[in-house]
Design an enzyme around this catalytic site. Structure first.
Site, PDB file in Angstrom:
ATOM      1  N   ASP A  13       0.875  -1.111   0.078  1.00 20.82           N
ATOM      2  CA  ASP A  13      -0.029  -0.103  -0.044  1.00 20.82           C
ATOM      3  C   ASP A  13       0.932   1.360  -0.036  1.00 20.82           C
ATOM      4  OD1 ASP A  13      -2.207  -1.616   0.181  1.00 20.82           O
ATOM      5  OD2 ASP A  13      -2.141  -1.583   2.359  1.00 20.82           O
ATOM      6  N   LYS A  16       1.721   1.859  -5.226  1.00 17.79           N
ATOM      7  CA  LYS A  16       2.352   1.514  -6.465  1.00 17.79           C
ATOM      8  C   LYS A  16       1.496   1.635  -7.534  1.00 17.79           C
ATOM      9  CE  LYS A  16       2.178  -2.417  -4.385  1.00 17.79           C
ATOM     10  NZ  LYS A  16       1.958  -2.077  -2.866  1.00 17.79           N
ATOM     11  N   GLY A  40      -4.531  -4.340  -3.753  1.00 14.18           N
ATOM     12  CA  GLY A  40      -5.362  -3.335  -4.084  1.00 14.18           C
ATOM     13  C   GLY A  40      -4.696  -2.068  -4.459  1.00 14.18           C
ATOM     14  N   HIS A  41      -4.872  -1.988  -5.707  1.00 13.77           N
ATOM     15  CA  HIS A  41      -3.948  -0.731  -6.243  1.00 13.77           C
ATOM     16  C   HIS A  41      -4.980   0.565  -6.788  1.00 13.77           C
ATOM     17  CE1 HIS A  41      -0.533  -3.673  -7.050  1.00 13.77           C
ATOM     18  NE2 HIS A  41      -0.698  -3.328  -5.832  1.00 13.77           N
ATOM     19  N   GLN A 226       2.061  -6.050  -3.236  1.00  7.75           N
ATOM     20  CA  GLN A 226       2.574  -6.142  -1.835  1.00  7.75           C
ATOM     21  C   GLN A 226       3.795  -5.446  -1.560  1.00  7.75           C
ATOM     22  OE1 GLN A 226       1.356  -9.694  -2.809  1.00  7.75           O
ATOM     23  NE2 GLN A 226      -0.442  -8.617  -2.613  1.00  7.75           N
TER      24      GLN A 226
HETATM   25  P1  GDP Z   1      -0.900   0.154  -3.832  1.00  8.04           P
HETATM   26  O1  GDP Z   1      -1.435  -0.988  -3.137  1.00  8.04           O
HETATM   27  O2  GDP Z   1       0.763   0.258  -3.331  1.00  8.04           O
HETATM   28  O3  GDP Z   1      -1.308   0.673  -4.901  1.00  8.04           O
HETATM   29  O4  GDP Z   1      -1.436   1.340  -2.754  1.00  8.04           O
HETATM   30  P2  GDP Z   1      -3.007   1.633  -2.260  1.00  8.04           P
HETATM   31  O5  GDP Z   1      -3.827   2.199  -3.430  1.00  8.04           O
HETATM   32  O6  GDP Z   1      -3.471   0.258  -1.554  1.00  8.04           O
HETATM   33  O7  GDP Z   1      -2.989   2.633  -1.300  1.00  8.04           O
HETATM   34  C1  GDP Z   1      -2.384   3.919  -1.351  1.00  8.04           C
HETATM   35  C2  GDP Z   1      -3.276   5.111  -1.254  1.00  8.04           C
HETATM   36  O8  GDP Z   1      -2.695   6.080  -1.091  1.00  8.04           O
HETATM   37  C3  GDP Z   1      -4.224   5.074  -2.156  1.00  8.04           C
HETATM   38  O9  GDP Z   1      -5.663   5.323  -1.587  1.00  8.04           O
HETATM   39  C4  GDP Z   1      -3.717   6.308  -2.975  1.00  8.04           C
HETATM   40  O10 GDP Z   1      -4.997   6.977  -3.816  1.00  8.04           O
HETATM   41  C5  GDP Z   1      -3.369   7.203  -2.010  1.00  8.04           C
HETATM   42  N1  GDP Z   1      -2.063   7.952  -2.400  1.00  8.04           N
HETATM   43  C6  GDP Z   1      -1.034   7.599  -3.367  1.00  8.04           C
HETATM   44  N2  GDP Z   1      -0.426   8.498  -3.392  1.00  8.04           N
HETATM   45  C7  GDP Z   1      -0.659   9.380  -2.616  1.00  8.04           C
HETATM   46  C8  GDP Z   1      -0.090  10.560  -2.379  1.00  8.04           C
HETATM   47  O11 GDP Z   1       1.259  11.025  -2.641  1.00  8.04           O
HETATM   48  N3  GDP Z   1      -0.640  11.462  -1.471  1.00  8.04           N
HETATM   49  C9  GDP Z   1      -1.979  11.091  -0.741  1.00  8.04           C
HETATM   50  N4  GDP Z   1      -2.683  12.020   0.135  1.00  8.04           N
HETATM   51  N5  GDP Z   1      -2.216   9.979  -1.200  1.00  8.04           N
HETATM   52  C10 GDP Z   1      -1.839   9.013  -1.966  1.00  8.04           C
HETATM   53  P1  IMO Z   2      -1.012  -4.235  -2.116  1.00  2.87           P
HETATM   54  O1  IMO Z   2      -0.491  -4.727  -3.420  1.00  2.87           O
HETATM   55  C1  IMO Z   2      -0.892  -4.647   2.114  1.00  2.87           C
HETATM   56  C2  IMO Z   2      -0.918  -8.650   3.819  1.00  2.87           C
HETATM   57  C3  IMO Z   2      -2.380  -9.127   4.584  1.00  2.87           C
HETATM   58  C4  IMO Z   2      -1.593 -10.121   5.292  1.00  2.87           C
HETATM   59  C5  IMO Z   2      -0.660 -10.920   4.646  1.00  2.87           C
HETATM   60  C6  IMO Z   2      -1.136 -11.923   4.177  1.00  2.87           C
HETATM   61  O2  IMO Z   2      -2.387  -3.508  -2.322  1.00  2.87           O
HETATM   62  O3  IMO Z   2       0.242  -3.366  -1.513  1.00  2.87           O
HETATM   63  P2  IMO Z   2      -2.479 -12.823   2.155  1.00  2.87           P
HETATM   64  O4  IMO Z   2      -4.055 -12.581   2.004  1.00  2.87           O
HETATM   65  O5  IMO Z   2      -1.637 -12.380   1.079  1.00  2.87           O
HETATM   66  O6  IMO Z   2      -2.287 -14.413   2.448  1.00  2.87           O
HETATM   67  O7  IMO Z   2      -2.412 -12.235   3.614  1.00  2.87           O
HETATM   68  O8  IMO Z   2      -0.190  -9.701   3.766  1.00  2.87           O
HETATM   69  N1  IMO Z   2      -1.383  -8.183   2.379  1.00  2.87           N
HETATM   70  C7  IMO Z   2      -1.124  -6.906   2.123  1.00  2.87           C
HETATM   71  N2  IMO Z   2      -0.966  -5.737   2.811  1.00  2.87           N
HETATM   72  N3  IMO Z   2      -0.990  -4.416   0.852  1.00  2.87           N
HETATM   73  C8  IMO Z   2      -1.344  -5.840   0.134  1.00  2.87           C
HETATM   74  O9  IMO Z   2      -1.093  -5.384  -1.149  1.00  2.87           O
HETATM   75  C9  IMO Z   2      -1.062  -6.808   0.775  1.00  2.87           C
HETATM   76  N4  IMO Z   2      -1.585  -8.152   0.352  1.00  2.87           N
HETATM   77  C10 IMO Z   2      -1.591  -8.920   1.370  1.00  2.87           C
HETATM   78  O10 IMO Z   2      -2.963  -7.895   5.055  1.00  2.87           O
HETATM   79  O11 IMO Z   2      -1.407  -9.378   6.592  1.00  2.87           O
HETATM   80 MG    MG Z   3      -3.063  -1.621  -1.813  1.00  4.54          MG
END
Ligand code: GDP
Ligand code: IMO
Ligand code: MG
Length: 426
Positions: A13, A16, A40-41, A226
């Site tokens: 998170d 990416k 979840g991206h 991840q």
């Molecule tokens: P990922 O799994 O690495 O793709 O990240 P996620 O999408 O799960 O979580 C990142 C969250 O931060 C999302 O809600 C993005 O919209 C938000 N985000 C990404 N870059 C920025 C930033 O520079 N500032 C803020 N405030 N939010 C951001």
């Molecule tokens: P993105 O790509 C954050 C965590 C779960 C749990 C552990 C194992 O959005 O960054 P699993 O279901 O993979 O067997 O769970 O890994 N986890 C993540 N945490 N971002 C993710 O993906 C994750 N995918 C799995 O919360 O701790």
């Molecule tokens: Mg994510």
């Protein structure tokens, strides 16, 4: 442009999806190489939000090809649901631009049941806090050589036999150990067959595709899921996911020679978050943690769980550097730190009277590690509309410079908001 990976440096998170989307305009193809719909991206374009779980974040750029590689575990129902959502937004998801490797493992309904049943039975200390999406059980079947692959959808007899074989063991566990309802092989087979016709056109030879792109001098971006600390080998085992999240897995997880991939962009959040259980030395349990959680909107994009929040941890980044050697990094969510008087950075740990610079190998030791902090002054300005690095407040620039020093590479990108255009490229 060179072939590159974009991967998470911390516990996932990091943002990416946002950076992959941004860079997708410059490449021919975006490839997911590991993980599944545990990811979840989030991508925000002109205020419109898209959350992608299995389809590469390049899909929002018309003309960019997207591939789900052999290293992914693909839930076919989630995939089709995601297709529906994108199609409803008039985004082209035709099999002319979206491909699934025939070698991709499919998450079957019994994998999801096993994931949840196993977690439910674990003691409070033993729970990993998985996403419950069947990720671990699907990778187990892959290694046990009883997995169902996307290519198997084209061979009904093989598919039926594989489901029957897998369910012999699974049903014994469901009935005798987990005390959940057994599953009927015919029903599972029918369920999969009901979607097979829609999925089969996407199943195409991705090795040939990559080979052709290479010959034409076109470049690919490999999108990690991840983060390094969730890697099955290099992360905080056993509180990890079930795949190799390090960028070097891009080669194996898509079938491309490693030497073809020369750029590695680590995505680094300006502070630290973690969802699920496991050690997290810089975790904050006070109002600053709450501030980051609220201002950063730190809720899981997959499960909606609240993300644990804490200060930036340079030890985690040192480990990332040692196992991945990023060529640059993208610093995300710098805007979230605005408004704090003081910002802390963990530069080492104390464990049993000894100073450590990198995470200890055992999760037990990691949980006992005490962070050593240095403190930097914060800034009050809202930086979310800064378009140039020079526009950032002095203290924000000092923070970035200190992170660069600790990480060992320069920040190629600084993200100051969730939208595609809230990014400073250097
Ligand atoms: P990922 O799994 O690495 O793709 O990240 P996620 O999408 O799960 O979580 C990142 C969250 O931060 C999302 O809600 C993005 O919209 C938000 N985000 C990404 N870059 C920025 C930033 O520079 N500032 C803020 N405030 N939010 C951001
Ligand atoms: P993105 O790509 C954050 C965590 C779960 C749990 C552990 C194992 O959005 O960054 P699993 O279901 O993979 O067997 O769970 O890994 N986890 C993540 N945490 N971002 C993710 O993906 C994750 N995918 C799995 O919360 O701790
Ligand atoms: Mg994510």
């Amino acid at each position: 442009m060179a072939n590159m990976t974009v991967f998470g440096a911390q516990w996932g998170d990091e943002g990416k999806g946002k950076i992959v989307d941004l860079l997708s305009a410059d490449v021919a193809c975006v490839v997911r190489y590991q993980g599944g719909n545990n990811a979840g991206h989030t991508v925000i374009v002109n205020g419109e939000k898209h959350v992608l779980h299995v389809i590469p974040s390049g899909i929002l750029h018309e003309g960019t090809l997207c591939v789900i590689g052999n290293g992914v575990v693909l839930d076919p129902f989630v995939f089709l649901n995601e297709l529906d959502n994108l199609e409803a937004k008039h985004i082209d998801t035709s099999p002319k631009r979206l491909f699934v490797s025939p070698k991709t493992q499919l998450i079957m309904p019994y994998h999801r049941v096993l994931d949840s049943a196993r977690e439910a039975m674990k003691s409070a200390e033993g729970k990993i806090g998985t996403t419950g999406r069947g990720i671990g059980p699907c990778y187990e079947d892959k290694m046990a050589r009883i997995g169902v692959r996307a290519g198997d959808l084209k061979d009904k007899d093989l598919l039926r036999r594989k489901i029957e074989t897998a369910l012999v063991e699974k049903n014994a566990l469901f009935k005798n150990l987990y005390h959940v309802e057994e599953m009927d092989a015919d029903k599972v087979f029918d369920e999969i067959m009901s979607i097979a016709d829609r999925l089969i056109p996407y199943v195409q030879d991705t090795t040939a595709l990559f080979y052709d792109l290479k010959k034409q001098g076109k470049s690919c971006l490999f999108e990690g899921a991840q983060g390094v600390m969730l890697d099955i080998d290099h992360g905080t085992y056993p509180f990890v996911t079930s795949s190799n999240t390090v960028c070097s897995n891009a080669s194996v997880g898509s079938g491309i020679p490693a030497e073809f991939i020369t750029e590695h962009i680590a995505i680094v959040k300006a502070y630290t978050t973690r969802v699920g259980a496991g050690p997290f030395p810089t975790e904050l349990f006070d109002e600053t943690g709450e501030y980051l959680q609220k201002k950063g909107g730190e809720f899981g994009a997959t499960t909606g769980r609240t993300r644990r929040c804490g200060w930036f941890d340079a030890c985690v980044l040192r480990e990332c550097y040692r196992v991945c050697k990023p060529t640059t990094f993208a610093l995300t969510k710098l805007d979230v730190l605005g408004g704090l008087d003081e910002i802390k950075i963990c530069t080492g740990y104390m464990l049993n009277g000894e100073k450590l610079e990198t995470p200890p190998c055992s999760a037990g030791d990691f949980a006992k590690a005490e962070p050593i902090y240095e403190s930097l002054p914060g800034w009050k300005e809202d930086i979310s509309s800064c378009l140039k690095y020079e526009d950032l407040p002095e203290n924000a620039k000092k923070y970035v410079a200190r992170l660069e020093e600790l990480i060992g590479v320069k920040a190629g990108f600084v993200s100051v908001g969730p939208d595609r255009n809230q990014t400073i490229r250097r």
